[in-house]
Write a protein that holds these residues in place. Structure first.
Motif, mmCIF file in Angstrom:
data_model
loop_
_atom_site.group_PDB
_atom_site.id
_atom_site.type_symbol
_atom_site.label_atom_id
_atom_site.label_comp_id
_atom_site.label_asym_id
_atom_site.label_seq_id
_atom_site.Cartn_x
_atom_site.Cartn_y
_atom_site.Cartn_z
ATOM 1 N N VAL A 50 0.834 -1.207 0.000
ATOM 2 C CA VAL A 50 0.000 0.000 0.000
ATOM 3 C C VAL A 50 0.868 1.255 0.000
ATOM 4 O O VAL A 50 0.614 2.211 -0.741
ATOM 5 C CB VAL A 50 -0.944 -0.005 1.224
ATOM 6 N N ALA A 69 -6.628 4.108 -4.629
ATOM 7 C CA ALA A 69 -8.026 3.800 -4.355
ATOM 8 C C ALA A 69 -8.964 4.756 -5.079
ATOM 9 O O ALA A 69 -10.131 4.424 -5.321
ATOM 10 C CB ALA A 69 -8.288 3.856 -2.851
ATOM 11 N N ASP A 74 -11.223 -0.311 -4.855
ATOM 12 C CA ASP A 74 -12.015 -0.852 -3.751
ATOM 13 C C ASP A 74 -13.440 -1.147 -4.193
ATOM 14 O O ASP A 74 -14.025 -2.176 -3.824
ATOM 15 C CB ASP A 74 -12.002 0.112 -2.563
ATOM 16 N N TYR A 77 -13.453 -4.281 -6.315
ATOM 17 C CA TYR A 77 -13.290 -5.472 -5.472
ATOM 18 C C TYR A 77 -14.616 -5.874 -4.839
ATOM 19 O O TYR A 77 -15.004 -7.041 -4.864
ATOM 20 C CB TYR A 77 -12.240 -5.193 -4.404
ATOM 21 N N GLU A 105 -9.967 -12.455 -8.710
ATOM 22 C CA GLU A 105 -9.999 -11.043 -8.301
ATOM 23 C C GLU A 105 -8.796 -10.280 -8.838
ATOM 24 O O GLU A 105 -8.932 -9.159 -9.351
ATOM 25 C CB GLU A 105 -10.039 -10.960 -6.775
ATOM 26 N N ALA A 166 -10.918 -4.796 5.027
ATOM 27 C CA ALA A 166 -9.638 -5.505 5.193
ATOM 28 C C ALA A 166 -9.699 -6.378 6.439
ATOM 29 O O ALA A 166 -10.177 -5.966 7.491
ATOM 30 C CB ALA A 166 -8.496 -4.502 5.306
ATOM 31 N N VAL A 229 -1.583 -3.138 -5.801
ATOM 32 C CA VAL A 229 -2.906 -2.930 -5.212
ATOM 33 C C VAL A 229 -3.765 -4.177 -5.375
ATOM 34 O O VAL A 229 -4.484 -4.572 -4.451
ATOM 35 C CB VAL A 229 -3.593 -1.710 -5.862
ATOM 36 N N SER A 232 -2.579 -7.164 -2.949
ATOM 37 C CA SER A 232 -2.827 -6.865 -1.539
ATOM 38 C C SER A 232 -4.324 -6.818 -1.245
ATOM 39 O O SER A 232 -4.777 -7.301 -0.193
ATOM 40 C CB SER A 232 -2.169 -5.537 -1.146
ATOM 41 N N THR A 233 -5.105 -6.261 -2.156
ATOM 42 C CA THR A 233 -6.556 -6.207 -1.962
ATOM 43 C C THR A 233 -7.170 -7.588 -2.033
ATOM 44 O O THR A 233 -8.057 -7.932 -1.231
ATOM 45 C CB THR A 233 -7.205 -5.293 -3.018
ATOM 46 N N GLY A 237 -8.440 -7.598 1.434
ATOM 47 C CA GLY A 237 -9.546 -6.681 1.265
ATOM 48 C C GLY A 237 -9.052 -5.257 1.033
ATOM 49 O O GLY A 237 -7.863 -4.969 1.117
ATOM 50 N N PRO A 238 -9.982 -4.335 0.753
ATOM 51 C CA PRO A 238 -9.594 -2.958 0.399
ATOM 52 C C PRO A 238 -9.164 -2.125 1.599
ATOM 53 O O PRO A 238 -9.746 -2.207 2.679
ATOM 54 C CB PRO A 238 -10.877 -2.392 -0.222
ATOM 55 N N THR A 292 -8.642 -1.561 10.896
ATOM 56 C CA THR A 292 -8.737 -0.804 9.649
ATOM 57 C C THR A 292 -9.775 0.307 9.735
ATOM 58 O O THR A 292 -9.641 1.323 9.047
ATOM 59 C CB THR A 292 -9.094 -1.745 8.482
#
Length: 313
Positions: A50, A69, A74, A77, A105, A166, A229, A232-233, A237-238, A292
């Protein structure tokens, strides 16, 4: 100055990691360190991805109040989760967990981003138009997600909610090692391009005068940002505003646009901050809230402050 700053950031991360591994530990240390160590690695990798992607994205766009983002990752996703639950149902979606869902994804996010970057940057290097298109795309994706959500059985919508934020409580070990490998490779490649990023930070015209083909460099870097991105997402998660918070701290401490300093500094600060917050929330607050949520809230406040500062300037 640079080495002392990086050493201090490294010390902060090691202290946070030590606290995370040992705070409240009882029983078999072999099991505890193995269990917490895996989660520590996930926190570190996601934070670094990130931080690095945000710094690079801000350099390309020439704007320190933007994050990847803003391009709607996000929203994309969450829409993927909603469509899968609508198509396969809750049980079918649960069966997709693991490598199949991770691959799907990641490929969709990379494909959409690459298509967007390719169309917008093929004829013009207007990054402002690209960012504006990303914002509009994010609004469109959120609207589509709201529509799909109305079609999902309410009892199954909990699967979407659970994957909309997340999460670090349960990490797939196989996916973690894939994400770690991709993040290390991409981050290493970006760090090797630190001097080129320094030139790009001067602006499009100055970069071209100094011999950097701005459009091609921007396209390549955008692909690397998208890859960071996406993996990791897909893993946890976002995370929307965390990168903005870390970037603001790194720039304030470093006082320079030199990416050989900014990139590792931001990664260490992000990892230390995320690990420390997770340790406090797990061991002190007993998971009464989600780390988060707090980090995103603080990041949102930083975003507003940066907007006000920019408006006054």
């Amino acid at each position: 100055m640079r080495l002392s700053l990086l050493a201090a950031a490294g010390g902060f991360y090691l202290a946070a990691a030590g606290l995370f591994l040992t705070l409240g530990a009882r029983g078999d240390w072999g099991f505890i360190l193995a269990f917490r160590g895996e989660k520590l690695l996930a926190l570190t990798v996601v934070a670094a991805a990130v931080a690095v992607s945000t710094i690079v994205f801000q350099t390309i766009t020439g704007n320190r109040i933007l994050t990847p983002a803003i391009m709607g990752f996000d929203a994309l996703y969450v829409l993927i989760q909603s469509v899968l639950v609508l198509t396969f149902g809750g049980a079918g979606f649960a069966a997709l967990q693991g490598a199949p869902l991770f691959a799907l994804e990641t490929l969709i996010m990379i494909g959409v981003a690459t298509l967007l970057f390719g169309l917008m940057l093929r004829r013009s290097a207007d990054l402002h138009r690209l960012v504006l298109t990303g914002i509009v795309l994010g609004i469109l994706l959120r609207s589509l997600n709201a529509l799909v959500a109305r079609l999902i059985d309410p009892s199954e919508y909990s699967y979407v909610i659970a994957n909309s934020y997340a999460r670090f409580s349960s990490i797939d070990s196989d996916l973690l090692w894939i994400t770690t490998g991709v993040t290390m490779a991409v981050a290493g490649l970006i760090l090797a391009m630190a001097r080129r990023l320094d030139v790009i930070a001067l602006g499009r015209d100055s970069a071209m005068v100094l011999g950097v083909e701005h459009r091609r460099a921007a396209q390549g870097l955008m692909v690397l940002v998208t890859l960071l991105v996406a993996v990791s997402t897909a893993l946890v998660g976002p995370i929307v505003f965390f990168g903005l918070l870390v970037s603001a701290i790194a720039h304030q401490l470093a006082g320079t646009w030199r990416h050989a300093t900014l990139l590792p500094l931001a990664a260490l600060i992000a990892a230390g901050l995320l690990v420390l917050c997770q340790a406090l929330f797990e061991r002190v607050l007993q998971l009464q809230s989600t780390v988060t949520v707090v980090i995103e809230g603080v990041g949102g406040l930083v975003f507003i402050l940066l907007l006000f500062r920019r408006a006054r300037a």
